[in-house]
Design a protein around this motif. Structure first.
Motif, PDB file in Angstrom:
ATOM      1  N   GLN A   1       0.839  -1.188   0.000  1.00 15.98           N
ATOM      2  CA  GLN A   1       0.000   0.000   0.000  1.00 15.98           C
ATOM      3  C   GLN A   1       0.883   1.251   0.000  1.00 15.98           C
ATOM      4  O   GLN A   1       1.907   1.302   0.684  1.00 15.98           O
ATOM      5  CB  GLN A   1      -0.925   0.019   1.215  1.00 15.98           C
ATOM      6  CG  GLN A   1      -1.907   1.157   1.190  1.00 15.98           C
ATOM      7  CD  GLN A   1      -2.946   1.037   2.290  1.00 15.98           C
ATOM      8  OE1 GLN A   1      -2.947   0.091   3.062  1.00 15.98           O
ATOM      9  NE2 GLN A   1      -3.834   1.993   2.358  1.00 15.98           N
ATOM     10  N   PHE A   2       0.496   2.245  -0.761  1.00 15.22           N
ATOM     11  CA  PHE A   2       1.234   3.501  -0.860  1.00 15.22           C
ATOM     12  C   PHE A   2       1.202   4.205   0.486  1.00 15.22           C
ATOM     13  O   PHE A   2       0.154   4.357   1.105  1.00 15.22           O
ATOM     14  CB  PHE A   2       0.599   4.378  -1.947  1.00 15.22           C
ATOM     15  CG  PHE A   2       1.261   5.706  -2.130  1.00 15.22           C
ATOM     16  CD1 PHE A   2       2.495   5.792  -2.741  1.00 15.22           C
ATOM     17  CD2 PHE A   2       0.652   6.859  -1.690  1.00 15.22           C
ATOM     18  CE1 PHE A   2       3.113   7.022  -2.917  1.00 15.22           C
ATOM     19  CE2 PHE A   2       1.254   8.090  -1.870  1.00 15.22           C
ATOM     20  CZ  PHE A   2       2.499   8.177  -2.477  1.00 15.22           C
ATOM     21  N   ASP A   3       2.358   4.654   0.956  1.00 17.75           N
ATOM     22  CA  ASP A   3       2.466   5.341   2.243  1.00 17.75           C
ATOM     23  C   ASP A   3       2.233   6.834   2.049  1.00 17.75           C
ATOM     24  O   ASP A   3       3.118   7.577   1.639  1.00 17.75           O
ATOM     25  CB  ASP A   3       3.846   5.085   2.850  1.00 17.75           C
ATOM     26  CG  ASP A   3       4.015   5.770   4.199  1.00 17.75           C
ATOM     27  OD1 ASP A   3       3.013   6.282   4.768  1.00 17.75           O
ATOM     28  OD2 ASP A   3       5.156   5.799   4.689  1.00 17.75           O
ATOM     29  N   ARG A   4       1.028   7.285   2.338  1.00 16.04           N
ATOM     30  CA  ARG A   4       0.675   8.693   2.152  1.00 16.04           C
ATOM     31  C   ARG A   4       1.259   9.596   3.224  1.00 16.04           C
ATOM     32  O   ARG A   4       1.266  10.809   3.080  1.00 16.04           O
ATOM     33  CB  ARG A   4      -0.842   8.845   2.122  1.00 16.04           C
ATOM     34  CG  ARG A   4      -1.461   8.205   0.901  1.00 16.04           C
ATOM     35  CD  ARG A   4      -2.948   8.257   0.901  1.00 16.04           C
ATOM     36  NE  ARG A   4      -3.462   9.484   1.485  1.00 16.04           N
ATOM     37  CZ  ARG A   4      -4.711   9.883   1.391  1.00 16.04           C
ATOM     38  NH1 ARG A   4      -5.574   9.167   0.734  1.00 16.04           N
ATOM     39  NH2 ARG A   4      -5.110  10.999   1.965  1.00 16.04           N
ATOM     40  N   SER A   5       1.787   9.026   4.306  1.00 13.49           N
ATOM     41  CA  SER A   5       2.335   9.860   5.377  1.00 13.49           C
ATOM     42  C   SER A   5       3.578  10.622   4.917  1.00 13.49           C
ATOM     43  O   SER A   5       3.964  11.615   5.525  1.00 13.49           O
ATOM     44  CB  SER A   5       2.664   9.006   6.595  1.00 13.49           C
ATOM     45  OG  SER A   5       3.749   8.132   6.314  1.00 13.49           O
ATOM     46  N   ALA A   6       4.209  10.181   3.837  1.00 18.38           N
ATOM     47  CA  ALA A   6       5.397  10.858   3.324  1.00 18.38           C
ATOM     48  C   ALA A   6       5.052  12.047   2.422  1.00 18.38           C
ATOM     49  O   ALA A   6       5.944  12.791   2.017  1.00 18.38           O
ATOM     50  CB  ALA A   6       6.262   9.870   2.557  1.00 18.38           C
TER      51      ALA A   6
END
Length: 104
Positions: free
Chosen positions: A5-10
């Motif tokens: 899953q793409f880490d949107r926190s970055a």
């Protein structure tokens, strides 16, 4: 799931009002401005199909990428819609962003 899953926190997400843009109204192509030469063997058939769709009262959709807006073709798209040759437009998210940027 085949991909992580793409880490949107970055991501660094800003409000759209803070978006820096290099697009401005000066790029718009007027309906009477000279256009670069463009030839494609499918254009006459496309024109005939658009006219036939208009005569039948059928829908005709123009699907385009964001650079169509970014390069100032909006007035030509509006002219196609006003003439009844295109009844619907479809683009990606970048198309909506460039349209918003030009409107600001």
């Amino acid at each position: 799931m085949p991909f992580p899953q793409f880490d949107r926190s970055a991501l660094s997400i800003l409000p759209i009002a803070e978006r820096v843009s290099d697009v401005d109204i000066s790029i718009m192509l007027g309906l009477n401005d000279p256009l670069p030469a463009f030839h494609h063997p499918a254009l006459p058939a496309l024109a005939e199909d658009l006219l036939a769709a208009r005569q039948r009262g059928a829908a005709s959709m123009l699907m385009y990428g964001a650079h169509v807006i970014r390069t100032g073709c909006g007035p030509h798209m509006i002219a196609l819609m006003r003439a009844g040759l295109v009844t619907q437009f479809a683009t990606n998210g970048a198309g909506a962003i460039h349209d918003y940027e030009l409107s600001r």
